[in-house]
Design a protein around this motif. Structure first.
Motif, short mmCIF file in Angstrom:
data_model
loop_
_atom_site.label_atom_id
_atom_site.label_comp_id
_atom_site.label_asym_id
_atom_site.label_seq_id
_atom_site.Cartn_x
_atom_site.Cartn_y
_atom_site.Cartn_z
N UNK A 1 40.79 62.94 29.37
CA UNK A 1 40.97 64.19 30.33
C UNK A 1 40.17 65.38 29.35
N UNK A 2 40.33 65.52 28.30
CA UNK A 2 39.77 66.77 27.68
C UNK A 2 38.29 66.79 27.55
N UNK A 3 37.81 65.65 27.41
CA UNK A 3 36.30 65.68 27.41
C UNK A 3 35.65 65.70 28.66
N UNK A 4 36.28 65.05 29.70
CA UNK A 4 36.05 65.17 31.21
C UNK A 4 36.00 66.68 31.58
N UNK A 5 37.17 67.21 31.39
CA UNK A 5 37.40 68.59 31.84
C UNK A 5 36.36 69.57 31.08
N UNK A 6 36.06 69.49 29.88
CA UNK A 6 35.33 70.34 29.04
C UNK A 6 33.79 70.04 29.37
N UNK A 7 33.52 68.93 29.87
CA UNK A 7 32.03 68.43 30.42
C UNK A 7 31.68 69.24 31.77
N UNK A 8 32.84 69.20 32.60
CA UNK A 8 32.64 69.91 33.73
C UNK A 8 32.70 71.30 33.61
N UNK A 9 33.64 71.92 32.98
CA UNK A 9 33.72 73.20 32.74
C UNK A 9 32.33 73.79 31.94
#
Lengths: 262, 393, 208
Positions: A146-154
């Motif tokens: 989650x944190x990597x996915x979210x930060x990649x998108x953001x």
């Protein structure tokens, strides 16, 4: 970083916040190794001089500690690498045209998943896949995505749209713009997510011991079951130190891969 | 084409339309326009008139719904889109430099995409930095955030010209800088254009900019309907309809001033001093010319500072000026710019520079007022309406 | 039926533990934040401590707390509160600093005292950001509380560990699912309630 003569000096609150953030980062970059070395030194000194009973001596034998630490590190590294391999491409895909509508949905699902207690995930996967190193890896990977996915998108969404258009307007293909403009500019945000994932994974890796997948959590578990405070506290201490080291490495990496012009 | 100094090619839009689904009226409705090789055409109109859409259809950042666009006779739709764009310069507001790349890397992007060899790319970067008046040795390896707004915009122009494209598109290129820097950048663009003679299409919302830069102005109404497409002189003197009249605005007589270049006026000479030169020689020169101030030039003969003679007295050699700004206005600047410059300096004259910012001479109040009076009489005679421009001085 | 009642009771205990600890944490964090914003030198320290605190794995912290506080709710309360303080502290410091200085001056100019300024001007303006920190803390605390079952803390975590002990038995999956899904659902409900609380307690003048 040295020559900013031509740039008007940033003023007011933004500058103050930025400089305080820099100070914090410096404090942590310099302070964490000192803290870790001091505490670790203290623990080693205690271990060398303490009067241990049979059980304690066996649990805290140097080779046992070394093996558990190695297992812990291996769990953390393997799971984090898998997280990167899954979350970054997925995040890229979800910011491309055609898929971007699915992004809020995927992030929402991942958010809910984050609310699930890690220990619950580990147990559920163990029931499904059995007691195994790879079971632990699957659970931890899922947890760290989650944190990597979210930060990649953001991070990718945060790239100035006019820069993307400038790149396309100059004749760069979509892939070239992604590789040479979007990803480098999103790297600081993505790396912050990677560090968060690393810290999460090194923490949940303490649960691996519950499904016989090793790691320093074993010391805490045996400490509790055998009522040995020294083993318990040693376990807690070593996991905490490892987490700090991992966090520190994450910070070093973050600083190192940050594009210079930003 | 090759035996002329024009490096631009013809650009032709025929019945170009862009409509978006769900919108009743097309954003661009049947735009037909011919831009002759080597000319600057300014697109201007109220916001939402479709000027930016029209511009972006040329490099296919927006795909036209129908119609044809040709560059040098080649249909843009028949080419691979990335390949097409690499041969069209694109300059955007604020420069839109990539913040993680150095100045050189930004400029080198397109040449590298075109697989130029490293030597040639390197030479090209330096050549372009020189062209936009940035010292290559000093600025090549800087990051955009280490540059002022005007410098960033200069690099943006250099980047747009990097692959020596025949056609350059500019989208409000100087919209993000202060008025003084803007007028300086406009001058520089004009002097670059006089060297290169590209075909340039430039979107602006500033009628003064349009009048100053444009060989022709294309005034657009909603749906990119052409209200008037003509030279600045004609647009100002004979607006085609009420819309153009309102848009060009009252005081268009005064805008005639923006049509006159400093070049058109006779320049005066002025005593100069070089950095490091013995002060005694400078004083002698100033005394001979009967002036109480001199203009300090650097080793590339660029004017850097005004200096009162009395401030030099008692010194041995001419001291280097502070800062790195070049003084004065370009010879392509308008009389308006020159007047501004004179009023803001206390020396009663504006320094005029030529190619690569080299010192040419000065214009003073007397010569400008004389010219304004002449122009006013001419305009009065031809258009029948007297401009009130003379009152400004 | 008895079983269902047990689950409901476990859920109640879980939520009760988290809500009380987060409330306590919010008060502690706010007071610390006020202190930090008054003494600028503490700011870097506070941020560094909270960054380091957040890297400490909860299982390791429980390891420290167990010898000090014994088996039972003690270490659970201490661990949950400890983690809950950190995000709220961070947000509260940023939010309090973000309050426009001219507003504070005008409050003083109107004759408001330091405490009144803090409670009637700074807190309401900083509240949305502080509440965001409380939401983060609550989500985190639900998970920490589940792990606290390892030291026999109250709540749904016990179902997860009993699932672990019974692996191979048909009941294992049921138990583990009750614990895991129960925590997820309750976390979502709490988050929704906090969102509602935010709507109700944020001044209309600053609502986004």
């Amino acid at each position: 970083m040295t020559d900013t003569a031509a740039q008007p000096a940033p003023t007011g609150r933004a500058a103050r916040l930025r400089s305080s953030a820099n100070r914090e980062q410096l404090l942590l970059l310099a302070g964490i190794p000192v803290l870790v070395l001091v505490v670790l030194g203290g623990w080693v000194a205690w271990r060398l001089t303490a009067d241990l009973d049979d059980i304690e001596a066996r649990q805290l034998a140097w080779d046992a500690i070394g093996r558990l630490t190695w297992q812990h590190v291996r769990l953390t590294v393997v799971a984090t690498v898998l997280v990167l391999l899954i979350a970054v491409p997925l995040g890229i895909m979800l910011t491309r045209r055609g898929f971007s509508r699915a992004a809020p949905l995927v992030v929402g699902v991942a958010n809910i998943g984050q609310a699930a207690p890690a220990i619950g995930l580990v147990v559920l996967f163990a029931i499904w896949l059995g007691f195994d190193f790879w079971t632990a890896i699957v659970a931890f990977t899922l947890y760290g995505i989650l944190p990597v996915l979210r930060n990649t998108i953001v991070g990718l969404q945060g790239v100035d749209a006019t820069l993307v258009e400038a790149g396309r307007g100059m004749g760069m293909s979509a892939a070239e713009v992604l590789w040479r403009i979007e990803l480098p500019l999103a790297v600081p945000v993505i790396m912050a997510g990677v560090r968060t994932a690393l810290v999460l994974v090194v923490g949940v890796a303490s649960f691996a011991t519950f499904i016989d997948a090793g790691g320093l959590g074993a010391l805490i578990q045996t400490g509790i079951t055998l009522f040995r405070t020294s083993v318990l506290v040693s376990g807690g201490l070593l996991i905490a130190l490892l987490a700090l080291v991992v966090d520190w490495l994450g910070r070093v990496l973050e600083t190192a891969v940050r594009p210079k012009g930003l | 084409m090759t035996d002329q100094p024009i490096s631009g090619v013809d650009l032709e839009l025929v019945d170009v339309t862009k409509s978006y689904p769900g919108q009743e009226r097309p954003a661009v409705d049947g735009l037909t326009l011919h831009v002759p090789a080597g000319e600057i055409v300014m697109f201007i109109g109220p916001s939402g008139c479709g000027k930016t859409t029209s511009l972006k259809m040329i490099n296919r950042l927006i795909e036209p719904t129908s119609g044809t666009i040709t560059i040098g006779g080649d249909d843009v739709r028949k080419q691979k889109v990335d390949e097409l764009r690499r041969h069209i310069g694109y300059v955007i507001q604020g420069g839109s430099l990539f913040p993680h790349m150095t100045v050189a890397q930004n400029i080198a992007l397109v040449p590298k995409l075109l697989k130029w060899d490293d030597k040639r790319v390197e030479a090209r970067v330096d050549e372009l930095l020189d062209l936009v008046n940035l010292d290559p040795g000093r600025y090549r390896d800087r990051y955009p955030r280490e540059l002022s707004g005007g410098q960033q915009q200069r690099v943006g122009v250099a980047r747009g010209l990097a692959s020596d494209p025949p056609v350059v598109l500019m989208d409000e290129p100087f919209g993000a800088v202060d008025p003084i820097t803007r007028s300086r950048l406009q001058d520089e663009l004009m002097s670059i254009q006089s060297e290169l003679r590209k075909t340039i299409v430039c979107v602006t919302h500033d009628i003064d900019e349009a009048v100053k830069l444009g060989d022709r102005i294309c005034i657009l109404q909603e749906g990119a309907q052409v209200a008037q497409y003509d030279t600045p002189e004609h647009v100002l003197a004979a607006p085609a309809n009420r819309f153009v009249e309102d848009f060009v605005g009252a005081g268009s007589g005064l805008k005639q001033l923006t049509l006159t270049r400093v070049d058109d006026i006779e320049l005066r000479s002025w005593p100069t001093a070089s950095v490091g030169e013995p002060v005694a020689e400078v004083l002698a020169r100033a005394g001979q010319a009967g002036e109480s101030s001199v203009i300090v030039l650097d080793q590339r003969r660029r004017p850097r500072a005004w200096c009162w003679v009395r401030d030099l007295e008692g010194q041995d050699r001419v001291p280097p000026p502070a800062g790195d700004e070049v003084l004065g206005v370009d010879r392509r600047a308008t009389l308006n710019d020159a007047l501004d410059d004179m009023l803001s300096s206390s020396y009663g004259a504006a320094v005029v520079t030529g190619r690569r910012d080299e010192f040419l001479g000065v214009v003073d109040f007397a010569s400008v007022t004389r010219h304004i009076q002449e122009t006013a009489q001419q305009v009065e005679a031809s258009a029948g309406s007297g401009p009130d421009g003379t009152e400004r001085t | 039926m008895q079983e269902r009642a047990d689950i409901v009771y476990g859920g109640y205990q879980h939520v009760s533990l988290v809500v009380q600890c987060v409330a306590l944490a919010a008060v502690i964090a706010f007071l610390l934040a006020v202190l930090v914003t008054r003494v600028p030198a503490l700011e870097g320290l506070a941020n560094a401590v909270s960054a380091i605190g957040l890297t400490l794995p909860s299982f390791a912290l429980l390891g420290f707390l167990l010898p000090l506080l014994g088996i039972g709710p003690g270490p659970a309360v201490a661990a949950v509160t400890f983690y809950a303080v950190l995000p709220i502290l961070r947000n509260a410091v940023v939010a309090l600093q973000g309050v426009d200085r001219t507003l504070l001056e005008s409050a003083r100019g109107m004759g408001m005292g330091a405490v009144a300024t803090l409670l009637r001007v700074q807190l309401p303006l900083a509240w949305p950001v502080i509440l965001a920190g409380i939401r983060t803390s609550t989500q985190m605390s639900m998970g920490v509380a589940a792990i606290a079952a390892v030291v026999l803390g109250p709540g749904l975590g016990g179902y997860i560990f009993s699932g672990l002990e019974q692996i191979g038995n048909a009941n294992a999956l049921y138990s583990a699912l009750v614990g895991t899904i129960g925590v997820v659902l309750l976390a979502l409900v709490l988050d929704a309630l906090l969102l509602l609380l935010g709507r109700l307690t944020t001044s209309k003048g600053i609502r986004a």
